[in-house]
Design an enzyme around this catalytic site. Structure first.
Site, PDB file in Angstrom:
ATOM      1  CG  HIS A 159       0.252   7.214 -15.153  1.00 18.26           C
ATOM      2  ND1 HIS A 159      -1.021   6.871 -15.537  1.00 18.26           N
ATOM      3  CD2 HIS A 159       0.859   6.044 -14.821  1.00 18.26           C
ATOM      4  CE1 HIS A 159      -1.178   5.564 -15.432  1.00 18.26           C
ATOM      5  NE2 HIS A 159      -0.042   5.039 -15.009  1.00 18.26           N
ATOM      6  CD  GLU A 160       4.673   5.493 -14.969  1.00 20.06           C
ATOM      7  OE1 GLU A 160       4.619   4.738 -13.982  1.00 20.06           O
ATOM      8  OE2 GLU A 160       4.102   5.214 -16.044  1.00 20.06           O
ATOM      9  CG  HIS A 174       1.896   3.687 -10.820  1.00 19.15           C
ATOM     10  ND1 HIS A 174       0.812   2.939 -10.467  1.00 19.15           N
ATOM     11  CD2 HIS A 174       1.847   3.779 -12.173  1.00 19.15           C
ATOM     12  CE1 HIS A 174       0.129   2.588 -11.554  1.00 19.15           C
ATOM     13  NE2 HIS A 174       0.741   3.096 -12.604  1.00 19.15           N
ATOM     14  CG  HIS A 225      -0.569   2.832  -4.622  1.00 18.68           C
ATOM     15  ND1 HIS A 225      -1.083   1.972  -5.556  1.00 18.68           N
ATOM     16  CD2 HIS A 225      -1.202   2.530  -3.462  1.00 18.68           C
ATOM     17  CE1 HIS A 225      -1.991   1.184  -4.978  1.00 18.68           C
ATOM     18  NE2 HIS A 225      -2.075   1.506  -3.714  1.00 18.68           N
TER      19      HIS A 225
HETATM   20 ZN   LIG Z   1       0.175   3.009 -14.542  1.00 17.66          ZN
END
Ligand SMILES: [Zn+2]
Length: 731
Positions: free
Chosen positions: A523-524, A527, A530
């Site tokens: 998940h991290e 990010h 991104h």
């Molecule tokens: Zn998040």
């Protein structure tokens, strides 16, 4: 989402809940505050204080490190305050210069120049943000307390500067005649709206009141977070009798023995409120009373009526936010916040929450019945309590799927999981990650990687910092030390962090993660991608709506659990054997297990967040009664504790309160990520055209267009809630 969330701090996004943390937004460069070094470089006031002058302060020098990363080894605590002050002064001077230009306002001399202002301060906040969240101490926290109101005042001074706003408005009013590029048009629109939302259209009295509110909120947000860190660190459960460890996996016992040794209690075992300690304890320890003790300690943080109690603080925060919203012409703080999100209105948020709530609660009640049955089977004659939920859930899981977490962990060695995330990025986007041992770090545990694009060109730098320490906040998040933008034609590449609180190595095993920790790491990392893949022109376009920013992160969790991907990275740490098919099948089969609990726990916190922020009256509340009314209204069952109780709901009250009226974002984004991943499922897990489109339309674009427009370019149709309900087994 879903893991225990982390707190905000830096600029940039961080994240997550559940086991991890989240993206939060701290000091964003966005508020258009920041920017460039105009000609005027004022000298710091020398001799005013014993702090080192510019000659020895790294913030006053060029950084000659590789990629211009912060020279952490040279940066001392005493450098921050003078650097903050200098950055604030410079930005004021820069902004004044824009307001005072004699020539008529143009896009270039007003909007573009303003967007670039504050570069010096940005560098300071980037570094400070990385430390205050992951490597803090009393001195840094004192600096944070001192600078938070200074930064709030700076923001207000800029947005309430009438001469400046008149120039922005003049440009905005002629926007249709300016032949702006789409990026420029978006930057102009955002700038204008930012000023209006910052109070630029208000009369003098209201402006004064707004300033006072913002200053007070800045102080209260820091206080809230400091109290929470203090109370989280203060607690420890010391176990002296071996029999009280019964049921715990060996590695949890070893970790507790090492924690005891470090605390000067050799021969005993210490458990803490940090994620890798408390959650396994609640899942596995047979001693019911000890489970009760540690859970009660966790859920009563900052609710003891002592000087670290957060109730009065958060009540005041909520009241001030309500007052501010009304001054600005919004019915509630939630209306104010949501205007900038994809959701747009509280009604739309509540519609989604309600749509998921009923099936989730019904599922959780069925799960509770299963747990009661298990208690009975084991000969217990007590009522199910919150400290029993995780414990009996593990027993049911084992009975039903023959799967227990300890069977999985050996396949999830931290380094392998990280390499699995790198592998997915390589397959999708051609990226490679080259470990560097020559970059300065803020703690020896931090690892650094240069990220290269498919053609070998430099994309950015990634810092990975994965284990709990007393100076680190809970949760997991991704932050930006430096964001990407184009400066004078040169592409400034980003410096990004991934921070977590994952299980540590023990004396005889490397760090082995739980499945939830695996998801958090991916998940991290999402990010991180991104930020790393960003290709925007203006710094001000980096701001992504809160309820869209979890799409790039949450979609990565899907790949983490795909059998094809598991076979690559999930290898036994001793034998190197890939995870067997039957274990993968069990993971798949148990995917919807316990989702009633997970969804209810999370949604209850989302409702609570909304309730605090749809208040129409700027009135302080009895926090305990308010919270109870909120949770009673939705019918939360007493066996489940809301994921965050108000006194430790850092996401919405701590720091800048980046998730206020925004905690719903995870489920909102989950609608998007489930649907987006379906595109990959339909066309191929690593389908090049789909990956290229996701990169070009979502990951590279930051906030350079409206979120729905970006989404439609990628997906071509509006997202639907149904796949999410199916995925969570709620339908
Ligand atoms: Zn998040």
């Amino acid at each position: 989402m879903e893991r225990p969330l982390p707190p905000p701090t830096t600029r940039g996004a961080r994240r997550r809940v559940g086991a991890g943390g989240t993206v939060e937004a701290p000091f964003m460069r966005s508020l258009l505050l920041v920017v460039t070094i105009l000609a005027v470089v004022s000298c710091p006031a020398l001799g005013q204080q014993p702090a080192p002058g510019p000659e020895s302060n790294p913030f006053f020098a060029e950084w000659t490190t590789p990629f211009g990363v912060p020279p952490y080894g040279q940066i001392k605590e005493e450098h921050f305050l003078p650097a903050f002050k200098e950055g604030i002064t410079r930005q004021r001077v820069e902004v004044e210069a824009i307001a005072d230009v004699a020539a008529p306002p143009t896009f270039a001399n007003t909007i573009e120049t303003l967007d670039r202002a504050g570069e010096f301060l940005d560098r300071v906040t980037g570094v400070f943000g990385s430390l205050i969240s992951a490597e803090t101490n009393d001195r840094l926290q004192a600096i944070n307390r001192e600078t938070a109101p200074m930064l709030a005042a700076l923001r207000d001074d800029i947005r309430l500067n009438e001469k400046l706003f008149a120039r922005i408005k003049a440009v905005y009013d002629q926007r249709d005649r300016l032949s702006l590029t789409p990026d420029q048009a978006k930057l102009l629109k955002d700038a204008y709206r930012d000023f209006v939302r910052g109070g630029a259209n208000l009369g003098p009295e209201k402006k004064e009141r707004l300033r006072a509110i913002n200053a007070e909120l800045a102080v209260l947000g820091v206080k809230f977070g400091d109290n929470l860190l203090k109370q989280t660190n203060a607690y420890r459960l010391v176990i002296e009798r071996k029999e009280d460890l019964a049921g715990l996996p060996d590695r949890a016992v070893e970790g507790a023995a090492e924690a005891a040794k470090a605390a000067g209690l050799p021969g005993k075992w210490v458990f803490t409120l940090q994620a890798p300690s408390i959650w396994p304890f609640l899942q596995f320890d047979d001693n019911r009373d000890l489970r009760r003790q540690i859970l009660v300690a966790y859920t009563s943080r900052c609710d003891h009526g002592d000087d670290a109690d957060n109730k009065a603080t958060l009540s005041r925060i909520a009241a001030l936010r309500a007052e501010r919203a009304q001054i600005l012409g919004y019915p509630t703080h939630a209306d104010f916040v949501l205007e900038e999100n994809m959701a747009k209105t509280p009604d739309k948020v509540l519609a989604l929450l309600n749509q998921v709530w009923s099936p989730a609660l019904a599922t959780a009640k069925r799960e509770a019945a299963d747990l009661r049955a298990m208690i009975k089977t084991e000969g217990g004659s007590f009522a199910l309590e919150p400290w029993d939920w995780r414990y009996y859930t593990e027993k049911v899981r084992k009975a039903r799927f023959d799967l227990d977490e300890q069977t999985l962990r050996p396949y999830f060695k931290l380094d392998n999981v990280r390499d699995g995330a790198f592998y997915v990025a390589k397959r999708l986007y051609g990226l490679t990650f080259v470990e560097r041992t020559d970059l300065p770090v803020y703690n020896p545990e931090v690892k650094t990687f240069e990220v290269k694009d498919a053609d070998g060109s430099h994309l950015g730098v990634l810092y990975m910092d994965f284990h709990p320490r007393p100076g680190k906040r809970g949760g997991a998040w991704s932050g930006r030390i430096r964001q990407q933008w184009i400066k004078d034609g040169k592409d400034i590449r980003p410096i990004v962090t991934n921070v977590g609180n994952f299980s540590r190595p023990t004396a005889d095993a490397p760090a082995l993660l739980s499945l939830e920790e695996v998801e958090t790491l991916f998940h991290e990392f999402g990010h991180g991608l991104h930020s790393l893949l960003s290709r925007i022109t203006y710094p001000g376009l980096a701001r992504v709506p809160r309820d869209f920013v979890e799409l790039p992160s949450q979609i990565m969790e899907h790949w983490a659990k795909e059998p094809e991907v598991l076979k690559v990275y999930a290898r036994h740490y001793k034998t190197g054997e890939p995870i067997p098919d039957d274990l993968i099948a069990k993971i798949k089969a148990s995917e919807t297990f316990d989702q009633g609990f997970a969804t209810v726990e999370y949604l209850a916190a989302s409702f609570l967040d909304m309730d605090w922020h749809v208040m129409r009256e700027a009135k302080e509340q009895d926090v305990t009664a308010f919270e109870k009314a909120s949770l009673d209204r939705i019918g939360l069952i007493p066996e489940i504790v809301v994921r965050y109780r108000s006194p430790y709901f850092q996401h919405i009250f701590g720091g800048g309160g980046g998730y206020s009226a925004g905690y719903y974002s995870y489920i909102w984004s989950e609608v998007l990520d489930t649907d987006a991943f379906q595109a990959f499922k339909d066309r191929g897990l690593f389908d090049p055209a789909t990956a290229k489109s996701f990169r070009a339309n979502i990951l590279e674009r930051g906030g350079s267009d409206e979120a729905m427009a970006l989404w439609m370019k990628f997906r071509g149709k509006e997202p639907s809630v149904e796949p999410l309900l199916v995925r969570r087994g709620l339908k």
